[in-house]
Design an enzyme around this catalytic site. Structure first.
Site, PDB file in Angstrom:
ATOM      1  N   PRO A 264      51.557  47.924  54.471  1.00 53.35           N
ATOM      2  CA  PRO A 264      51.694  49.386  54.429  1.00 53.35           C
ATOM      3  C   PRO A 264      51.589  50.096  55.784  1.00 53.35           C
ATOM      4  CG  PRO A 264      49.497  48.764  53.739  1.00 53.35           C
ATOM      5  CD  PRO A 264      50.232  47.475  53.975  1.00 53.35           C
ATOM      6  N   CYS A 265      52.582  49.881  56.625  1.00 50.22           N
ATOM      7  CA  CYS A 265      52.572  50.529  57.937  1.00 50.22           C
ATOM      8  C   CYS A 265      52.742  52.048  57.831  1.00 50.22           C
ATOM      9  CB  CYS A 265      53.654  49.939  58.826  1.00 50.22           C
ATOM     10  SG  CYS A 265      55.313  49.975  58.134  1.00 50.22           S
ATOM     11  N   HIS A 266      53.207  52.532  56.675  1.00 55.22           N
ATOM     12  CA  HIS A 266      53.387  53.977  56.504  1.00 55.22           C
ATOM     13  C   HIS A 266      52.054  54.713  56.465  1.00 55.22           C
ATOM     14  CE1 HIS A 266      52.921  52.273  52.442  1.00 55.22           C
ATOM     15  NE2 HIS A 266      52.372  53.434  52.115  1.00 55.22           N
TER      16      HIS A 266
END
Length: 298
Positions: A264-266
């Site tokens: 989950p780089c967001h």
């Protein structure tokens, strides 16, 4: 080989969010509204203004947006403001130590998604995927069309449409010598597992196969520790991996994440509360963060 076991918390979406239903189409239609809300968040545009921008009636737009987001446009706007992001950062001061304490309203609202992440060996890294068979397909998701690629050892790519999606170019960049095969039937069950949380209640963990440097792998591992609905800064991640002065390098590693959403780089934003850039578009990042925040508040 290095393998890690990580836990991600997902929340059951409404039926319209599931692959093959109206969720992806809804996202495509509300994307312009999200862009407008994000750009004009400082002056808090009302329903009439945003509906006019999307060329829909107020009633139609309200129903469409709420079906996709689970909350009204006004409530969603609250979740993507800088002030809200700052508050979430403050509440998540020790976010990387909170993976087992999500703080939702009840256990019936969540379930666990277990992901095993395996790094390609140095030899496999240099070989560029030689001898690896990769099957890929494009599927609906709550955040638009998603390209999913998988091998016998796990999911090795998840990319969202950004402009014109060149399927093979994205995959050959990461796996230049692998054998690529378009196989929608092979990737459809994986898309269902990823974007239909009910499918995760039983079964083996979802395996990921990633190719990157040791530094990138450490960053991606830290991202997997971020709880659902939480946010962190680049500095937080840098400190977590023992490189407090490497925030810029952390940003580069985040941008190179080959498995969007699952890693989950967001959830990484600037200390100022601004969302910062995202490989698959700032509006999609705002959509993901707002979507998660809405579900984390009920």
């Amino acid at each position: 080989m290095r393998r890690i076991l990580a836990r991600m918390i997902l929340i059951d979406p409404p039926a319209a969010m599931l692959p093959g239903r109206s969720g992806a189409r809804d996202y495509d239609r509300v994307a312009r509204a999200i862009e407008y809300l994000r750009i004009h968040a400082a002056r808090q545009p009302d329903l009439v203004e945003v509906a006019r921008h999307t060329h829909l009636s107020e009633h139609h737009f309200q129903r469409l947006f709420t079906r996709w987001a689970g909350v009204s446009p006004k409530r969603f706007l609250q979740y993507i403001t800088v002030e809200s992001a700052k508050a979430r950062l403050a509440a998540s001061a020790n976010v990387l130590d909170l993976a087992g304490s999500v703080g939702l309203s009840g256990p019936g609202r969540l379930h666990d998604l277990f992901v095993t992440m395996e790094a390609a060996s140095p030899g496999e890294f240099r070989a560029g995927g030689a001898g690896l068979a990769i099957r890929y397909g494009v599927h609906d998701s709550p955040f638009g069309a998603a390209l999913i690629a998988t091998s016998a050892r796990g999911v090795c790519g998840l990319h969202f449409a950004q402009g014109r999606l060149d399927h093979t170019a994205l995959l050959t960049r990461d796996w230049p010598r692998a054998k690529l095969m378009k196989d929608h039937a092979a990737t459809a069950p994986i898309a269902e597992r990823i974007f239909s949380p009910l499918a995760f209640r039983t079964g083996a963990p979802l395996a990921l196969l990633v190719k990157g440097s040791n530094f990138q792998f450490r960053v991606w591992r830290a991202l997997l520790a971020l709880p659902f609905g939480a946010v962190a800064t680049y500095g937080n991640i840098a400190e977590r991996i023992g490189k407090p002065l490497a925030a810029r390098a952390v940003g580069n590693a985040i941008g190179a994440n080959p498995v969007a959403w699952l890693i989950p780089c967001h959830r990484v934003i600037r200390e100022s509360g601004e969302l910062s850039r995202y490989r698959w578009g700032a509006d999609r990042k705002a959509a993901m963060l707002g979507w998660e925040a809405a579900r984390n508040s009920v």
